[in-house]
Design a protein around this motif. Structure first.
Motif, short mmCIF file in Angstrom:
data_model
loop_
_atom_site.label_atom_id
_atom_site.label_comp_id
_atom_site.label_asym_id
_atom_site.label_seq_id
_atom_site.Cartn_x
_atom_site.Cartn_y
_atom_site.Cartn_z
N TRP A 420 0.61 47.84 -4.60
CA TRP A 420 -0.08 49.03 -5.13
C TRP A 420 -0.67 49.85 -3.99
O TRP A 420 -0.71 51.08 -4.06
CB TRP A 420 -1.17 48.62 -6.13
CG TRP A 420 -2.14 47.59 -5.60
CD1 TRP A 420 -1.99 46.24 -5.63
CD2 TRP A 420 -3.39 47.84 -4.94
NE1 TRP A 420 -3.06 45.62 -5.04
CE2 TRP A 420 -3.94 46.59 -4.60
CE3 TRP A 420 -4.11 49.00 -4.60
CZ2 TRP A 420 -5.15 46.44 -3.94
CZ3 TRP A 420 -5.32 48.86 -3.95
CH2 TRP A 420 -5.83 47.59 -3.62
N TYR A 421 -1.10 49.16 -2.93
CA TYR A 421 -1.64 49.85 -1.77
C TYR A 421 -0.52 50.60 -1.05
O TYR A 421 -0.69 51.76 -0.64
CB TYR A 421 -2.30 48.83 -0.83
CG TYR A 421 -3.07 49.43 0.32
CD1 TYR A 421 -4.28 50.08 0.10
CD2 TYR A 421 -2.60 49.34 1.62
CE1 TYR A 421 -5.00 50.62 1.15
CE2 TYR A 421 -3.31 49.88 2.68
CZ TYR A 421 -4.52 50.52 2.44
OH TYR A 421 -5.23 51.07 3.49
N ALA A 422 0.63 49.98 -0.96
CA ALA A 422 1.79 50.62 -0.32
C ALA A 422 2.27 51.82 -1.15
O ALA A 422 2.73 52.82 -0.60
CB ALA A 422 2.91 49.60 -0.16
N ASP A 423 2.13 51.72 -2.47
CA ASP A 423 2.54 52.84 -3.35
C ASP A 423 1.86 54.15 -2.98
O ASP A 423 2.44 55.23 -3.13
CB ASP A 423 2.22 52.51 -4.82
CG ASP A 423 3.43 51.93 -5.55
OD1 ASP A 423 4.48 51.72 -4.89
OD2 ASP A 423 3.32 51.67 -6.76
N LEU A 424 0.62 54.08 -2.52
CA LEU A 424 -0.09 55.30 -2.14
C LEU A 424 0.65 56.02 -1.02
O LEU A 424 0.58 57.24 -0.88
CB LEU A 424 -1.51 55.01 -1.65
CG LEU A 424 -2.46 54.32 -2.62
CD1 LEU A 424 -3.82 54.12 -1.95
CD2 LEU A 424 -2.64 55.16 -3.88
N ARG A 425 1.35 55.21 -0.20
CA ARG A 425 2.13 55.78 0.91
C ARG A 425 3.53 56.18 0.45
O ARG A 425 4.21 56.97 1.09
CB ARG A 425 2.28 54.73 2.03
CG ARG A 425 1.07 54.58 2.93
CD ARG A 425 -0.04 53.79 2.29
NE ARG A 425 -1.23 53.76 3.16
CZ ARG A 425 -2.44 53.49 2.73
NH1 ARG A 425 -2.68 53.25 1.44
NH2 ARG A 425 -3.43 53.48 3.57
N ARG A 426 3.94 55.61 -0.67
CA ARG A 426 5.28 55.87 -1.19
C ARG A 426 5.30 57.18 -1.97
O ARG A 426 6.29 57.90 -2.01
CB ARG A 426 5.66 54.69 -2.09
CG ARG A 426 7.11 54.35 -2.11
CD ARG A 426 7.33 52.98 -2.76
NE ARG A 426 7.35 51.89 -1.81
CZ ARG A 426 6.67 50.74 -1.92
NH1 ARG A 426 5.86 50.53 -2.95
NH2 ARG A 426 6.76 49.81 -0.99
N PHE A 427 4.20 57.47 -2.64
CA PHE A 427 4.14 58.64 -3.53
C PHE A 427 3.03 59.60 -3.09
O PHE A 427 1.87 59.35 -3.34
CB PHE A 427 3.87 58.18 -4.97
CG PHE A 427 4.79 57.09 -5.44
CD1 PHE A 427 6.18 57.27 -5.47
CD2 PHE A 427 4.29 55.86 -5.85
CE1 PHE A 427 7.03 56.26 -5.91
CE2 PHE A 427 5.13 54.85 -6.29
CZ PHE A 427 6.51 55.04 -6.31
N GLY A 428 3.44 60.68 -2.44
CA GLY A 428 2.47 61.73 -2.09
C GLY A 428 1.44 61.28 -1.08
O GLY A 428 0.24 61.53 -1.25
N THR A 429 1.91 60.62 -0.04
CA THR A 429 0.96 60.12 0.97
C THR A 429 0.26 61.26 1.71
O THR A 429 0.84 62.34 1.89
CB THR A 429 1.69 59.19 1.96
OG1 THR A 429 0.72 58.49 2.73
CG2 THR A 429 2.60 59.96 2.91
N VAL A 430 -1.00 61.03 2.11
CA VAL A 430 -1.76 62.04 2.88
C VAL A 430 -2.60 61.33 3.93
O VAL A 430 -3.01 60.18 3.74
CB VAL A 430 -2.73 62.86 1.99
CG1 VAL A 430 -1.97 63.79 1.09
CG2 VAL A 430 -3.68 61.97 1.20
#
Ligand code: 4AD
Ligand code: MG
Length: 467
Positions: A420-430
């Protein structure tokens, strides 16, 4: 009309002439030869006490008033008068005193004699009745309030992250496990490999060491957020700066890089120090006179507020330390985790003000920090202050998925667990950044209290969970 007043309100000149009811705990009683008594009470609303003059004509003067001792609780009714006594604007001339609870002078621990802070830790349930711990509680409250105000005024959202978690944010393995499994049974049956299917959460779970990872998910949706919550570390360090349970404020901001993070940290600290000085004047004067050995606490705080914090890359700090010629217990070389003696040298001797160290070696910092192009440092920052050392730790976060995964592998973390933490980088990372301010370290700095166990109501440290 009789008005219920706090001691703090009754000490103010504007209360003169009012018929009031005051309630609190007796600090001292003095009997005058002229047949009346002076009773000082405190109710926690201010550092100072109020003096109550109890005339001998009161019904219960002989039977009760003359037996009042430190710790007894009373309600006194009467008129607030201008006081002739030194150092007090007002006093109460009482016409009645009701005793709620006695405190046997032979067994009440807080008799007039001064007790060491260490001894008072054994009476953590009574120590808030002392001047010092009352003042600590009020200043701590002021700091918590300032923290919320600071962030709310800038439209940060206060978010609540879980206390129980399966992830180790700091990667240091200093976690308290949370389980409903029967440890006695496991021991009796000599079970070696635990099956977590039988545990409450179906997997190993812990008390959180930081709300950061979850806060990042909210920042990456809502922009600017902060948490303010208890955190737990099972590190076996018996120092004056470590607790097993402490409170941390963790702002997390999307579209933020390291310099923005430093600006925010510096302005947060200046705000809370400034508020303590302006809102807790009487308590701060007390700390300056009675707690700080050099009586320079107020001056030091004001200097910090007025100064620009030094911003120094770790590599330069190491050079300064090596060139200093100072004998340290731990030898300084590039790559070491700086010890408190090194941090103190920088803030107390070299710069004589707060220092924000940044760009630390990647080997000594957690997996989530942004990797610099040099291939050996990460965008970490620690804010160090004189006397306390590290008060804030933070970083810009690694928002590039491949780099994050590489760092996690290097640190032997199970990437699947952090999907789930990696997902933040997978979808619309900033790009984003944040930090953690230890509330107790902030209270230590503001009050000058040297031991962290004395700035939290009920300290939790190795071997200590009483109360
Ligand atoms: O440097 P730390 O470990 O940073 C973090 O936990 C990050 N996840 C914060 C973030 O970026 N959101 O801890 C942050 C601060 C320290 O600088 C210190 O003030 C305090 O928390 N702290 C402690 N205070 C009391 N007792 C302990 N054992 C502490 N450990 C850290
Ligand atoms: Mg740290």
């Amino acid at each position: 009309m009789t008005e219920k007043l706090s001691v703090s309100a009754a000490r103010n000149e504007s209360a003169i002439g009012k018929n009031a009811k005051l309630q609190g705990w007796v600090r001292t009683r003095r009997d005058s030869k002229a047949g009346f008594s002076f009773i000082e009470i405190n109710d926690g609303s201010s550092q100072g006490n109020i003096q109550i003059v109890a005339p001998g004509e009161m019904d219960n003067y002989q039977s009760e008033v003359k037996s009042l001792t430190a710790g007894c609780s009373i309600t006194a009714s009467g008129e607030i008068k201008e006081s002739g006594g030194r150092g007090q604007a007002t006093e109460m001339l009482a016409d009645s005193i009701e005793v709620h609870g006695w405190a046997d002078p032979d067994t009440y621990p807080l008799q007039k004699k001064r007790h060491s802070y260490e001894k008072l830790r054994d009476w953590a349930h009574l120590r808030p009745r002392t001047n010092t711990f009352g003042a600590v509680a009020r200043v701590r409250n002021c700091i918590s309030n300032s923290i919320h105000q600071f962030f709310q005024e800038q439209s940060f959202l206060y978010v609540n992250t879980p206390i129980i978690t399966a992830s180790d944010c700091e990667g240091a393995g200093e976690m308290f496990q949370v389980t409903t499994m029967d440890l006695n049974k496991i021991a009796a049956e000599k079970i070696e490999k635990l099956n977590y299917r039988f545990d409450f959460f179906d997997k190993p779970s812990y008390l959180t060491v930081s709300g950061q990872l979850e806060a990042e998910t909210y920042a990456c949706a809502l922009g600017k957020v902060y948490t303010f919550a208890p955190t737990f570390r099972a590190e076996n360090s018996n120092t004056s700066r470590h607790l097993a349970e402490f409170w941390m404020v963790e702002p997390e901001m999307a579209f933020f890089e390291l310099p923005d993070n430093m600006d925010l940290a510096e302005s947060l600290l200046k705000r809370i120090f400034g508020d303590a000085l302006s809102r807790c004047g009487e308590d701060m004067a007390f700390f300056n006179e009675r707690v700080d050995e050099t009586h320079t606490l107020l001056e030091r705080l004001q200097n910090v507020i007025d100064s620009d914090f030094v911003r120094l890359p770790y590599t330069e700090a190491v050079e300064i330390l090596i060139k200093s010629g100072q004998e340290f217990d731990y030898k300084v070389e590039w790559g070491i985790d700086l010890q408190s003696e090194h941090e103190r040298f920088l803030t107390e001797h070299h710069f004589k003000k707060p220092v924000i160290l940044f760009d630390y070696p990647d080997t000594i910092k957690p997996f989530y920090m942004y990797c610099n192009d040099d291939g050996k440092t990460v965008r970490a920052m620690d804010v160090l202050v004189p006397g306390v050392g590290e008060i804030i730790g933070g970083s810009q976060r690694e928002h590039r998925l491949e780099v994050l995964e590489r760092r996690m592998k290097l640190q032997d973390l199970d990437i699947e667990e952090y999907w789930w933490y990696a997902d933040l980088r997978r979808f619309g990372t900033v790009p984003h950044a944040g930090f953690g301010l230890g509330l107790e370290r902030a209270v230590q700095f503001v009050t000058g209290m040297s031991n962290i166990r004395d700035v939290i109501p009920f300290p939790r440290t190795p071997g200590n969970a009483e109360f």
